[in-house]
Design an enzyme around this catalytic site. Structure first.
Site, short mmCIF file in Angstrom:
data_model
loop_
_atom_site.label_atom_id
_atom_site.label_comp_id
_atom_site.label_asym_id
_atom_site.label_seq_id
_atom_site.Cartn_x
_atom_site.Cartn_y
_atom_site.Cartn_z
N GLN A 44 0.82 -1.21 0.00
CA GLN A 44 0.00 0.00 0.00
C GLN A 44 0.85 1.26 0.00
O GLN A 44 0.34 2.35 -0.30
CB GLN A 44 -0.93 0.02 1.22
CG GLN A 44 -2.00 -1.06 1.17
CD GLN A 44 -2.92 -0.99 2.38
OE1 GLN A 44 -2.60 -1.50 3.43
NE2 GLN A 44 -4.05 -0.33 2.22
N CYS A 83 -10.81 0.20 3.10
CA CYS A 83 -9.41 0.01 2.72
C CYS A 83 -8.79 1.37 2.41
O CYS A 83 -9.36 2.17 1.67
CB CYS A 83 -9.34 -0.88 1.48
SG CYS A 83 -7.65 -1.17 0.92
N LEU A 84 -7.61 1.61 2.97
CA LEU A 84 -6.92 2.88 2.72
C LEU A 84 -6.61 3.07 1.25
O LEU A 84 -6.45 4.20 0.79
CB LEU A 84 -5.61 2.93 3.52
CG LEU A 84 -5.77 2.98 5.05
CD1 LEU A 84 -4.42 2.83 5.72
CD2 LEU A 84 -6.43 4.28 5.48
N HIS A 125 -7.16 -9.10 6.03
CA HIS A 125 -7.22 -8.02 5.04
C HIS A 125 -5.80 -7.62 4.60
O HIS A 125 -5.53 -7.49 3.40
CB HIS A 125 -7.96 -6.82 5.65
CG HIS A 125 -8.09 -5.65 4.72
ND1 HIS A 125 -9.30 -5.26 4.16
CD2 HIS A 125 -7.16 -4.79 4.24
CE1 HIS A 125 -9.08 -4.20 3.38
NE2 HIS A 125 -7.79 -3.89 3.41
N GLU A 126 -4.92 -7.47 5.58
CA GLU A 126 -3.55 -7.04 5.24
C GLU A 126 -2.81 -8.15 4.48
O GLU A 126 -2.04 -7.87 3.55
CB GLU A 126 -2.77 -6.64 6.49
CG GLU A 126 -3.38 -5.50 7.29
CD GLU A 126 -3.73 -4.26 6.47
OE1 GLU A 126 -3.14 -4.06 5.39
OE2 GLU A 126 -4.61 -3.50 6.90
N HIS A 129 -3.43 -8.06 0.89
CA HIS A 129 -2.62 -7.06 0.17
C HIS A 129 -1.27 -7.65 -0.26
O HIS A 129 -0.75 -7.30 -1.32
CB HIS A 129 -2.36 -5.83 1.05
CG HIS A 129 -3.49 -4.83 1.05
ND1 HIS A 129 -3.99 -4.27 -0.10
CD2 HIS A 129 -4.21 -4.29 2.06
CE1 HIS A 129 -4.97 -3.42 0.21
NE2 HIS A 129 -5.13 -3.43 1.52
ZN ZN Z 1 -6.61 -2.42 2.46
#
Ligand code: ZN
Length: 174
Positions: A44, A83-84, A125-126, A129
């Protein structure tokens, strides 16, 4: 951002925990708190390495998990994720409720963690990524259609939506 190819690739294993990685982790915590977010994975911030940070305790619970692997998972739990890297969108997503995850921490010590509910959700979630999977891939058909529309509108508008107000979602953004 959604269109960033880095977010769609499988990240590489971390082979050295060196000063550069430690500095990067420090910077990522600043970025995450600033967002504000609860978790942040290296891809990210444009780094193709298998690690992420999280803090469920607003500055008091800093954790780093390097080369994480989910050894076991069970149960089902629906929770609202943001999500960022996909600002402004939130979806109810079903994932396993409990996981057993292993990896190493920033000191190189082995980590073996049983997590459930909120913590298990953050980690899953991470970890997605790190595998190049965005939460959009975890949606059912109807949710996915709505998400595509929303993402298209954002792209057409050429701007990002308003950030989620702090505290509005118990989960924050990941
Ligand atoms: Zn995310």
């Amino acid at each position: 951002m959604v269109g960033d190819p880095v977010l769609r690739q499988r990240a590489d294993e971390v082979t050295d925990i060196d000063a550069r990685l430690v500095r990067l982790v420090d910077d990522m915590f600043i970025t995450m708190y600033d967002a504000p977010g609860v978790g942040l994975a290296a891809p990210q911030v444009g780094v193709q390495k298998r690690f992420f940070i999280y803090d469920l305790d607003h500055g008091d619970g800093q954790q780093v998990l390097i080369n994480p692997v989910v050894e076991e998972s069970d149960g089902e739990w629906e929770f609202t994720e943001g999500c960022l890297s996909i600002p402004g969108l939130h979806f109810d997503i079903v994932r396993p409720r409990r996981i057993h995850v292993t990896g190493v921490d920033l000191e190189g010590r082995e980590v073996s963690l049983e997590a459930d509910d909120y913590l298990a959700r953050v980690i899953q979630h991470e970890l997605d990524h790190l595998d190049g999977v965005l939460m959009l891939e975890r949606l059912d058909d109807d949710q996915r259609k709505a998400a595509r529309r929303a993402v298209r509108q954002l792209q057409l508008a050429g701007s990002e939506p308003e950030p989620t107000p702090r505290g509005r979602f118990p989960f924050g953004r990941l």
